[in-house]
Scaffold this motif. Sequence first.
Motif, PDB file in Angstrom:
ATOM      1  N   LYS A   1      37.605 -23.262 -29.413  1.00  0.00           N
ATOM      2  CA  LYS A   1      36.267 -22.681 -29.489  1.00  0.00           C
ATOM      3  C   LYS A   1      35.238 -23.734 -29.105  1.00  0.00           C
ATOM      4  O   LYS A   1      35.231 -24.835 -29.658  1.00  0.00           O
ATOM      5  N   LEU A   2      34.363 -23.398 -28.178  1.00  0.00           N
ATOM      6  CA  LEU A   2      33.372 -24.356 -27.687  1.00  0.00           C
ATOM      7  C   LEU A   2      31.965 -23.814 -27.928  1.00  0.00           C
ATOM      8  O   LEU A   2      31.582 -22.809 -27.345  1.00  0.00           O
ATOM      9  N   MET A   3      31.219 -24.495 -28.763  1.00  0.00           N
ATOM     10  CA  MET A   3      29.796 -24.213 -28.904  1.00  0.00           C
ATOM     11  C   MET A   3      29.057 -25.505 -28.576  1.00  0.00           C
ATOM     12  O   MET A   3      29.519 -26.592 -28.949  1.00  0.00           O
TER      13      MET A   3
ATOM     14  N   GLN B   1      38.918 -27.937 -15.377  1.00  0.00           N
ATOM     15  CA  GLN B   1      37.547 -27.927 -14.867  1.00  0.00           C
ATOM     16  C   GLN B   1      36.619 -28.715 -15.785  1.00  0.00           C
ATOM     17  O   GLN B   1      36.870 -28.837 -16.989  1.00  0.00           O
ATOM     18  N   PRO B   2      35.519 -29.242 -15.254  1.00  0.00           N
ATOM     19  CA  PRO B   2      34.565 -29.987 -16.088  1.00  0.00           C
ATOM     20  C   PRO B   2      33.979 -29.104 -17.189  1.00  0.00           C
ATOM     21  O   PRO B   2      33.802 -27.898 -17.013  1.00  0.00           O
ATOM     22  N   TYR B   3      33.690 -29.729 -18.314  1.00  0.00           N
ATOM     23  CA  TYR B   3      33.030 -29.043 -19.416  1.00  0.00           C
ATOM     24  C   TYR B   3      31.522 -29.150 -19.212  1.00  0.00           C
ATOM     25  O   TYR B   3      30.981 -30.249 -19.065  1.00  0.00           O
ATOM     26  N   LEU B   4      30.830 -27.993 -19.193  1.00  0.00           N
ATOM     27  CA  LEU B   4      29.391 -27.943 -18.941  1.00  0.00           C
ATOM     28  C   LEU B   4      28.650 -27.347 -20.134  1.00  0.00           C
ATOM     29  O   LEU B   4      29.257 -26.718 -21.014  1.00  0.00           O
ATOM     30  N   SER B   5      27.350 -27.513 -20.131  1.00  0.00           N
ATOM     31  CA  SER B   5      26.545 -27.170 -21.303  1.00  0.00           C
ATOM     32  C   SER B   5      26.587 -25.698 -21.666  1.00  0.00           C
ATOM     33  O   SER B   5      26.406 -25.342 -22.836  1.00  0.00           O
ATOM     34  N   HIS B   6      26.856 -24.818 -20.704  1.00  0.00           N
ATOM     35  CA  HIS B   6      26.827 -23.384 -20.996  1.00  0.00           C
ATOM     36  C   HIS B   6      28.201 -22.815 -21.358  1.00  0.00           C
ATOM     37  O   HIS B   6      28.321 -21.634 -21.656  1.00  0.00           O
ATOM     38  N   HIS B   7      29.245 -23.648 -21.357  1.00  0.00           N
ATOM     39  CA  HIS B   7      30.583 -23.159 -21.659  1.00  0.00           C
ATOM     40  C   HIS B   7      30.765 -22.920 -23.156  1.00  0.00           C
ATOM     41  O   HIS B   7      30.427 -23.784 -23.971  1.00  0.00           O
ATOM     42  N   VAL B   8      31.320 -21.779 -23.504  1.00  0.00           N
ATOM     43  CA  VAL B   8      31.593 -21.469 -24.908  1.00  0.00           C
ATOM     44  C   VAL B   8      33.060 -21.080 -25.129  1.00  0.00           C
ATOM     45  O   VAL B   8      33.445 -20.726 -26.241  1.00  0.00           O
ATOM     46  N   ASP B   9      33.867 -21.154 -24.085  1.00  0.00           N
ATOM     47  CA  ASP B   9      35.287 -20.856 -24.226  1.00  0.00           C
ATOM     48  C   ASP B   9      36.060 -21.642 -23.172  1.00  0.00           C
ATOM     49  O   ASP B   9      35.485 -22.434 -22.432  1.00  0.00           O
ATOM     50  N   GLY B  10      37.367 -21.434 -23.112  1.00  0.00           N
ATOM     51  CA  GLY B  10      38.184 -22.132 -22.123  1.00  0.00           C
ATOM     52  C   GLY B  10      38.898 -23.344 -22.669  1.00  0.00           C
ATOM     53  O   GLY B  10      39.681 -23.984 -21.958  1.00  0.00           O
ATOM     54  N   GLY B  11      38.641 -23.687 -23.940  1.00  0.00           N
ATOM     55  CA  GLY B  11      39.309 -24.832 -24.544  1.00  0.00           C
ATOM     56  C   GLY B  11      38.801 -26.156 -24.001  1.00  0.00           C
ATOM     57  O   GLY B  11      38.232 -26.235 -22.903  1.00  0.00           O
TER      58      GLY B  11
END
Length: 267
Positions: free
Chosen positions: A211-213, A237-247
Amino acid sequence: MALANILRDAARAEALPRFRRLDASMVTTKSEAIDLVTEADVATEEAIKIAMARFMPAALFVGEESVAADPALLGRLADAELAVVIDPIDGTANYAAGLPLFATMAAVVSKGETVAGIIYDPMGDDWMMAEKGSGAWLRRPDGEAVRLSVAAPLPLAEMVGCASVSYLPVNNRAQVLANLAKVRVVSNFRCAGHEYRTLVSGHSQFSCWNKLMPWDHLGGVLMSQEAGGYAARLDGQPYLSHHVDGGLLVSIDRDSWDELRREVFSF
């Protein structure tokens, strides 16, 4: 340091006086039994929000409790010229249980890119922080600063890390739990802030979440990268500020990340 002190002042004024003094009326459940909010979360965030309105009046304020009240606020983060993302008490379940493992965190986002992150430990009264391109640092209120670095690589069987499987799909959870037997030690602090602090100070080799918040991870990911680590979502893929899922998997380097993804977090 001005932002760091805002976090400290709010935590000392609102969170610490309530610690181990909460009654049932001060704790409520949000989405499920393990997702809590306390009177201290709300009061600490409000104190930070008021101070930030004076310090950075043009910045979009995105706090965990503010988003709970207005979910549309989260959608404005990716396009904001300047934003401050706040977690008033990371590790609320620990805090509510009287466990001294919680943090107050902030990230500064400019045009979708995280440019600064701070994790304040109210119990230890110090910060870990990073500005993009300037390294990761442990800073204390007396002005002492110590540069931080991730640990040296280890074979998979000797790795120590943290992993949360709570939000994995049920049919994948058993596989990941079985795979975790391949590492030496795995923990779950129920506090992303302290898991990041452990990684960037060289005491673990990885942390993984599903879970990504943004308030949980933006500052910690930047800090990990500035300390020499590697972070990406589970699809690479890179983790960006708007991501909230994907692990999200964070490790000490790219080779360790690849091995952990292949051998442990494969599903």
